[in-house]
Design a protein around this motif. Structure first.
Motif, PDB file in Angstrom:
ATOM      1  N   MET A   1       7.106 -10.966 -16.253  1.00  0.00           N
ATOM      2  CA  MET A   1       6.244 -10.588 -15.121  1.00  0.00           C
ATOM      3  C   MET A   1       6.337 -11.653 -14.036  1.00  0.00           C
ATOM      4  O   MET A   1       6.280 -12.842 -14.327  1.00  0.00           O
ATOM      5  N   ALA A   2       6.492 -11.216 -12.808  1.00  0.00           N
ATOM      6  CA  ALA A   2       6.623 -12.150 -11.697  1.00  0.00           C
ATOM      7  C   ALA A   2       5.578 -11.846 -10.633  1.00  0.00           C
ATOM      8  O   ALA A   2       5.112 -10.712 -10.493  1.00  0.00           O
ATOM      9  N   GLN A   3       5.224 -12.877  -9.892  1.00  0.00           N
ATOM     10  CA  GLN A   3       4.328 -12.731  -8.740  1.00  0.00           C
ATOM     11  C   GLN A   3       5.209 -12.481  -7.509  1.00  0.00           C
ATOM     12  O   GLN A   3       5.948 -13.364  -7.077  1.00  0.00           O
ATOM     13  N   ILE A   4       5.129 -11.278  -6.961  1.00  0.00           N
ATOM     14  CA  ILE A   4       5.988 -10.878  -5.847  1.00  0.00           C
ATOM     15  C   ILE A   4       5.150 -10.645  -4.594  1.00  0.00           C
ATOM     16  O   ILE A   4       4.102 -10.003  -4.645  1.00  0.00           O
ATOM     17  N   PHE A   5       5.631 -11.162  -3.483  1.00  0.00           N
ATOM     18  CA  PHE A   5       4.960 -11.002  -2.191  1.00  0.00           C
ATOM     19  C   PHE A   5       5.796 -10.037  -1.356  1.00  0.00           C
ATOM     20  O   PHE A   5       6.927 -10.327  -0.983  1.00  0.00           O
ATOM     21  N   LEU A   6       5.237  -8.879  -1.047  1.00  0.00           N
ATOM     22  CA  LEU A   6       5.916  -7.832  -0.283  1.00  0.00           C
ATOM     23  C   LEU A   6       5.348  -7.782   1.127  1.00  0.00           C
ATOM     24  O   LEU A   6       4.153  -7.549   1.314  1.00  0.00           O
ATOM     25  N   VAL A   7       6.203  -7.999   2.121  1.00  0.00           N
ATOM     26  CA  VAL A   7       5.778  -7.983   3.523  1.00  0.00           C
ATOM     27  C   VAL A   7       6.460  -6.812   4.205  1.00  0.00           C
ATOM     28  O   VAL A   7       7.663  -6.850   4.501  1.00  0.00           O
ATOM     29  N   GLU A   8       5.723  -5.755   4.450  1.00  0.00           N
ATOM     30  CA  GLU A   8       6.269  -4.493   4.973  1.00  0.00           C
ATOM     31  C   GLU A   8       5.179  -3.772   5.740  1.00  0.00           C
ATOM     32  O   GLU A   8       4.081  -3.549   5.225  1.00  0.00           O
ATOM     33  N   ASP A   9       5.468  -3.414   7.008  1.00  0.00           N
ATOM     34  CA  ASP A   9       4.434  -2.775   7.828  1.00  0.00           C
ATOM     35  C   ASP A   9       4.433  -1.253   7.720  1.00  0.00           C
ATOM     36  O   ASP A   9       3.470  -0.608   8.153  1.00  0.00           O
ATOM     37  N   GLU A  10       5.483  -0.652   7.158  1.00  0.00           N
ATOM     38  CA  GLU A  10       5.485   0.798   6.952  1.00  0.00           C
ATOM     39  C   GLU A  10       4.723   1.110   5.665  1.00  0.00           C
ATOM     40  O   GLU A  10       5.173   0.764   4.571  1.00  0.00           O
ATOM     41  N   GLU A  11       3.583   1.760   5.803  1.00  0.00           N
ATOM     42  CA  GLU A  11       2.700   1.973   4.648  1.00  0.00           C
ATOM     43  C   GLU A  11       3.397   2.738   3.524  1.00  0.00           C
ATOM     44  O   GLU A  11       3.233   2.416   2.349  1.00  0.00           O
ATOM     45  N   ARG A  12       4.164   3.772   3.876  1.00  0.00           N
ATOM     46  CA  ARG A  12       4.822   4.585   2.849  1.00  0.00           C
ATOM     47  C   ARG A  12       5.836   3.763   2.066  1.00  0.00           C
ATOM     48  O   ARG A  12       5.882   3.824   0.826  1.00  0.00           O
ATOM     49  N   VAL A  13       6.648   2.986   2.779  1.00  0.00           N
ATOM     50  CA  VAL A  13       7.648   2.148   2.118  1.00  0.00           C
ATOM     51  C   VAL A  13       6.962   1.093   1.250  1.00  0.00           C
ATOM     52  O   VAL A  13       7.346   0.858   0.096  1.00  0.00           O
ATOM     53  N   SER A  14       5.928   0.476   1.791  1.00  0.00           N
ATOM     54  CA  SER A  14       5.203  -0.549   1.052  1.00  0.00           C
ATOM     55  C   SER A  14       4.618   0.008  -0.238  1.00  0.00           C
ATOM     56  O   SER A  14       4.729  -0.615  -1.306  1.00  0.00           O
ATOM     57  N   ALA A  15       4.022   1.195  -0.156  1.00  0.00           N
ATOM     58  CA  ALA A  15       3.405   1.808  -1.340  1.00  0.00           C
ATOM     59  C   ALA A  15       4.443   2.150  -2.400  1.00  0.00           C
ATOM     60  O   ALA A  15       4.228   1.929  -3.599  1.00  0.00           O
ATOM     61  N   LEU A  16       5.608   2.674  -1.969  1.00  0.00           N
ATOM     62  CA  LEU A  16       6.662   3.041  -2.923  1.00  0.00           C
ATOM     63  C   LEU A  16       7.247   1.811  -3.622  1.00  0.00           C
ATOM     64  O   LEU A  16       7.456   1.813  -4.836  1.00  0.00           O
ATOM     65  N   VAL A  17       7.517   0.772  -2.836  1.00  0.00           N
ATOM     66  CA  VAL A  17       8.086  -0.449  -3.408  1.00  0.00           C
ATOM     67  C   VAL A  17       7.083  -1.097  -4.359  1.00  0.00           C
ATOM     68  O   VAL A  17       7.443  -1.517  -5.470  1.00  0.00           O
ATOM     69  N   LYS A  18       5.838  -1.168  -3.937  1.00  0.00           N
ATOM     70  CA  LYS A  18       4.791  -1.768  -4.775  1.00  0.00           C
ATOM     71  C   LYS A  18       4.666  -1.012  -6.101  1.00  0.00           C
ATOM     72  O   LYS A  18       4.612  -1.628  -7.185  1.00  0.00           O
ATOM     73  N   LYS A  19       4.659   0.318  -6.034  1.00  0.00           N
ATOM     74  CA  LYS A  19       4.528   1.138  -7.240  1.00  0.00           C
ATOM     75  C   LYS A  19       5.719   0.905  -8.181  1.00  0.00           C
ATOM     76  O   LYS A  19       5.547   0.750  -9.397  1.00  0.00           O
ATOM     77  N   THR A  20       6.917   0.869  -7.613  1.00  0.00           N
ATOM     78  CA  THR A  20       8.129   0.665  -8.421  1.00  0.00           C
ATOM     79  C   THR A  20       8.098  -0.678  -9.146  1.00  0.00           C
ATOM     80  O   THR A  20       8.379  -0.768 -10.343  1.00  0.00           O
ATOM     81  N   LEU A  21       7.747  -1.719  -8.428  1.00  0.00           N
ATOM     82  CA  LEU A  21       7.742  -3.060  -9.020  1.00  0.00           C
ATOM     83  C   LEU A  21       6.629  -3.208 -10.054  1.00  0.00           C
ATOM     84  O   LEU A  21       6.809  -3.861 -11.084  1.00  0.00           O
ATOM     85  N   VAL A  49       9.928 -13.179  -2.669  1.00  0.00           N
ATOM     86  CA  VAL A  49       9.404 -12.574  -1.438  1.00  0.00           C
ATOM     87  C   VAL A  49      10.335 -11.447  -1.012  1.00  0.00           C
ATOM     88  O   VAL A  49      11.554 -11.626  -0.962  1.00  0.00           O
ATOM     89  N   ILE A  50       9.748 -10.285  -0.734  1.00  0.00           N
ATOM     90  CA  ILE A  50      10.492  -9.162  -0.158  1.00  0.00           C
ATOM     91  C   ILE A  50       9.999  -9.014   1.273  1.00  0.00           C
ATOM     92  O   ILE A  50       8.811  -8.791   1.514  1.00  0.00           O
ATOM     93  N   LEU A  51      10.903  -9.114   2.218  1.00  0.00           N
ATOM     94  CA  LEU A  51      10.514  -9.310   3.608  1.00  0.00           C
ATOM     95  C   LEU A  51      11.222  -8.331   4.535  1.00  0.00           C
ATOM     96  O   LEU A  51      12.447  -8.349   4.635  1.00  0.00           O
ATOM     97  N   ASP A  52      10.455  -7.484   5.198  1.00  0.00           N
ATOM     98  CA  ASP A  52      11.036  -6.579   6.183  1.00  0.00           C
ATOM     99  C   ASP A  52      11.399  -7.359   7.443  1.00  0.00           C
ATOM    100  O   ASP A  52      10.713  -8.334   7.796  1.00  0.00           O
ATOM    101  N   VAL A  53      12.455  -6.959   8.113  1.00  0.00           N
ATOM    102  CA  VAL A  53      12.876  -7.670   9.322  1.00  0.00           C
ATOM    103  C   VAL A  53      11.985  -7.334  10.511  1.00  0.00           C
ATOM    104  O   VAL A  53      11.537  -8.223  11.249  1.00  0.00           O
ATOM    105  N   MET A  54      11.692  -6.052  10.709  1.00  0.00           N
ATOM    106  CA  MET A  54      10.913  -5.616  11.870  1.00  0.00           C
ATOM    107  C   MET A  54       9.429  -5.606  11.521  1.00  0.00           C
ATOM    108  O   MET A  54       8.934  -4.681  10.879  1.00  0.00           O
ATOM    109  N   LEU A  55       8.717  -6.660  11.945  1.00  0.00           N
ATOM    110  CA  LEU A  55       7.293  -6.805  11.646  1.00  0.00           C
ATOM    111  C   LEU A  55       6.511  -7.094  12.923  1.00  0.00           C
ATOM    112  O   LEU A  55       7.047  -7.665  13.866  1.00  0.00           O
ATOM    113  N   PRO A  56       5.234  -6.716  12.946  1.00  0.00           N
ATOM    114  CA  PRO A  56       4.384  -7.082  14.096  1.00  0.00           C
ATOM    115  C   PRO A  56       4.114  -8.584  14.131  1.00  0.00           C
ATOM    116  O   PRO A  56       4.131  -9.253  13.097  1.00  0.00           O
TER     117      PRO A  56
END
Length: 226
Positions: A1-21, A49-56
């Motif tokens: 088990m790992a502590q993962i930090f997901l930075v993603e502003d698209e809610e749908r993508v964030s939810a899918l990635v979070k659920k998968t992990l 860290v999982i980091l989206d390029v296009m962020l606010p």
């Protein structure tokens, strides 16, 4: 088990990635903008860290720079909708260890996460020695003639590959496949860039060189007497 930090502003993508992990038993915390990501990372250690390029507010590239100032070794996986060679190289040169272009398959995301975590979270501390260089793959550190050198995850992976294949010529294609898990793109110089990074860290200030360019073929790791 790992502590993962997901930075993603698209809610749908964030939810899918979070659920998968989380289905793979990881603990996932999320942030939706670059400024929040910088604040959160400063206050808590993460394994990846999982980091989206296009962020606010701050782009993923800017966040990556901030993270690397605080932590040289935490694995960073970039998510980007930008598919040009220059954009990928910019992310890797900023300190990212790997990237995925959107849209991506969740199975591929998980495979890349697993590969980064395996390298960074090994319970053992395998040590490789060649010549006057000793590499500890558990903490991405190198010691040469009493001098300690800290490597990023990708630099460590590159050095490990070279040391484990000493006295063998490795093509750029082989290096790209083994270190980045991608087919070599002749339009990118990422392999050459990282070889230069590594040379500066393990050879600068020393007389003997270990990484040698073989024109038209690739690179070889050997003593100069070999």
């Amino acid at each position: 088990m790992a502590q993962i930090f997901l930075v993603e502003d698209e809610e749908r993508v964030s939810a899918l990635v979070k659920k998968t992990l989380e289905e793979h038993h990881h603990v996932v915390e999320t942030a939706a903008d670059g400024a929040e990501a910088v604040r959160r990372f400063a206050n808590k250690p993460y394994d990846l860290v999982i980091l989206d390029v296009m962020l606010p507010y701050l782009t993923g590239i800017e966040v990556c720079r901030h993270i690397r100032q605080k932590n040289k070794t935490v694995p960073i996986l970039m998510l980007t909708a930008l598919n040009s060679v220059d954009d990928k190289v910019t992310g890797l040169n900023t300190g990212a260890d790997d990237y995925l272009v959107k849209p991506f398959h969740l199975k591929e995301l998980q495979a890349r996460v697993d590969a980064l975590l395996r390298r960074n979270m090994s319970d053992t501390a395998p040590v490789i020695t060649f010549g006057k260089i000793t590499l500890n793959t558990a903490n991405n550190s190198v010691e040469r003639e009493g001098r300690k050198i800290i490597l990023t995850t990708k630099e460590c992976a590159l050095l490990e590959l070279l040391m484990n294949n000493n006295d063998k010529i490795l093509s750029r294609q082989t290096i790209a496949e083994k270190v980045w898990g991608i087919s070599f793109d002749t339009g990118t110089n990422v392999v050459d860039v990282y070889v230069n990074y590594l040379r500066n860290k393990i050879e600068k200030g020393f007389t003997e060189k270990y990484i040698h360019t073989v024109i038209g073929k690739g690179y070889i790791f050997k003593t100069e007497e070999a």
